[in-house]
Design a protein around this motif. Sequence first.
Motif, PDB file in Angstrom:
ATOM      1  N   GLY A  88      25.465  27.377  10.999  1.00  0.00           N
ATOM      2  CA  GLY A  88      24.338  27.434   9.982  1.00  0.00           C
ATOM      3  C   GLY A  88      24.846  27.983   8.732  1.00  0.00           C
ATOM      4  O   GLY A  88      25.967  28.138   8.395  1.00  0.00           O
ATOM      5  N   SER A  89      23.643  28.012   7.992  1.00  0.00           N
ATOM      6  CA  SER A  89      23.990  28.325   6.534  1.00  0.00           C
ATOM      7  C   SER A  89      24.139  29.919   6.117  1.00  0.00           C
ATOM      8  O   SER A  89      24.625  30.435   5.163  1.00  0.00           O
ATOM      9  CB  SER A  89      22.743  28.041   5.588  1.00  0.00           C
ATOM     10  N   ARG A  97      28.093  21.354  16.423  1.00  0.00           N
ATOM     11  CA  ARG A  97      27.310  19.875  16.101  1.00  0.00           C
ATOM     12  C   ARG A  97      28.436  18.897  16.453  1.00  0.00           C
ATOM     13  O   ARG A  97      29.567  18.931  16.262  1.00  0.00           O
ATOM     14  CB  ARG A  97      27.003  19.772  14.796  1.00  0.00           C
ATOM     15  N   GLY A 145      23.124  33.297  15.083  1.00  0.00           N
ATOM     16  CA  GLY A 145      22.205  33.387  13.960  1.00  0.00           C
ATOM     17  C   GLY A 145      20.625  33.001  14.762  1.00  0.00           C
ATOM     18  O   GLY A 145      20.923  33.416  16.046  1.00  0.00           O
ATOM     19  N   ARG A 165      24.404  18.104  20.216  1.00  0.00           N
ATOM     20  CA  ARG A 165      25.286  19.552  20.071  1.00  0.00           C
ATOM     21  C   ARG A 165      25.957  19.803  21.452  1.00  0.00           C
ATOM     22  O   ARG A 165      25.486  18.971  22.238  1.00  0.00           O
ATOM     23  CB  ARG A 165      24.214  20.956  19.851  1.00  0.00           C
ATOM     24  N   LYS A 209      12.335  33.773   8.222  1.00  0.00           N
ATOM     25  CA  LYS A 209      12.877  33.985   9.499  1.00  0.00           C
ATOM     26  C   LYS A 209      12.139  35.203  10.087  1.00  0.00           C
ATOM     27  O   LYS A 209      12.429  35.621  11.326  1.00  0.00           O
ATOM     28  CB  LYS A 209      14.490  34.334   9.815  1.00  0.00           C
TER      29      LYS A 209
HETATM   30  C1  6PG Z   1      23.871  25.620  14.140  1.00  0.00           C
HETATM   31  C2  6PG Z   1      23.924  27.171  14.896  1.00  0.00           C
HETATM   32  C3  6PG Z   1      22.459  27.700  14.818  1.00  0.00           C
HETATM   33  C4  6PG Z   1      22.288  28.864  13.746  1.00  0.00           C
HETATM   34  C5  6PG Z   1      20.776  28.819  13.363  1.00  0.00           C
HETATM   35  C6  6PG Z   1      20.512  29.506  11.978  1.00  0.00           C
HETATM   36  O1  6PG Z   1      24.965  25.107  14.783  1.00  0.00           O
HETATM   37  O2  6PG Z   1      22.932  25.362  13.725  1.00  0.00           O
HETATM   38  O3  6PG Z   1      24.698  27.803  15.498  1.00  0.00           O
HETATM   39  O4  6PG Z   1      22.295  28.424  16.136  1.00  0.00           O
HETATM   40  O5  6PG Z   1      22.823  29.795  13.891  1.00  0.00           O
HETATM   41  O6  6PG Z   1      20.192  27.494  13.248  1.00  0.00           O
HETATM   42  O7  6PG Z   1      20.996  28.645  11.367  1.00  0.00           O
HETATM   43  P1  6PG Z   1      20.936  29.143   9.736  1.00  0.00           P
HETATM   44  O8  6PG Z   1      21.708  30.371   9.301  1.00  0.00           O
HETATM   45  O9  6PG Z   1      21.301  27.730   8.923  1.00  0.00           O
HETATM   46  O10 6PG Z   1      19.356  29.460   9.345  1.00  0.00           O
END
Ligand code: 6PG
Length: 230
Positions: free
Chosen positions: A40-41, A68, A128, A165, A188
């Motif tokens: 994630g970001s 992914r 996350g 995934r 969030k």
């Molecule tokens: C992924 C994750 C996912 C991520 C959350 C939060 O591969 O997408 O591991 O669980 O932690 O979607 O993502 P953000 O930090 O982008 O909100």
Amino acid sequence: MRARDVELIVTGDEESAAKRVAEILAESARGGDEIALTGGSTPGRAYELAAELEPDWSAAGVWWGDERCVPPDDERSNFGLARDTLFAKLEAQPGRVHRIRGEDDPAAAAALYERELRGTTLDLVLLGLGPDGHVASLFPNAPELAETERLALPAEPKLEPFVERVTLTPPPLRSGRRIVFLVAGEQKAEAVAAALAGPPDPAVPGSVIRAESGETLAVLDQNAASRLRD
Ligand code: 6PG
């Protein structure tokens, strides 16, 4: 709403939340822990700071909570995120890197990853939280949430990026000695309240992930924590 079975650390902004998580990662790496990273970001900054705090990860084992299903050089790869923000900045690479093979067939990649993980207890599980309450690639009401035997499974995405995934299932996540949620941003706040303070509910996957015999910690910036009390 008061947090349920989670210790909270609320910081002023996203940068200080990343710094707090970087300290946890650095200490864990120094101690030779088995560490599951997330994608994630949000976590990239924590990875960069962790590399500055501890540039020698040779004692550590690195895993992922999910991946992914794309090749490792694809910009959506969770391995790629760690490679670019963490590994590239280290003086000594992690002693053990257990990548989920996103370029392979998802069922085969999950089976291989499961074989690699079986017998290992994760010392630190970084997670996350999606705006829909998902953690790793366990999405709301997904069948993988009910899994009791398998450690890793293929999973369908319910949010961007819409690529298949591979995810850890709840048992290996819950058996982590320390689970750390890192969540930032006002968008969030509802998910944080439901996952950390609401009752366990498969509609909010984060609400059913707590360390069974270890500790669960959430590092939040004040925007993400804005719907929590205390
Ligand atoms: C992924 C994750 C996912 C991520 C959350 C939060 O591969 O997408 O591991 O669980 O932690 O979607 O993502 P953000 O930090 O982008 O909100």
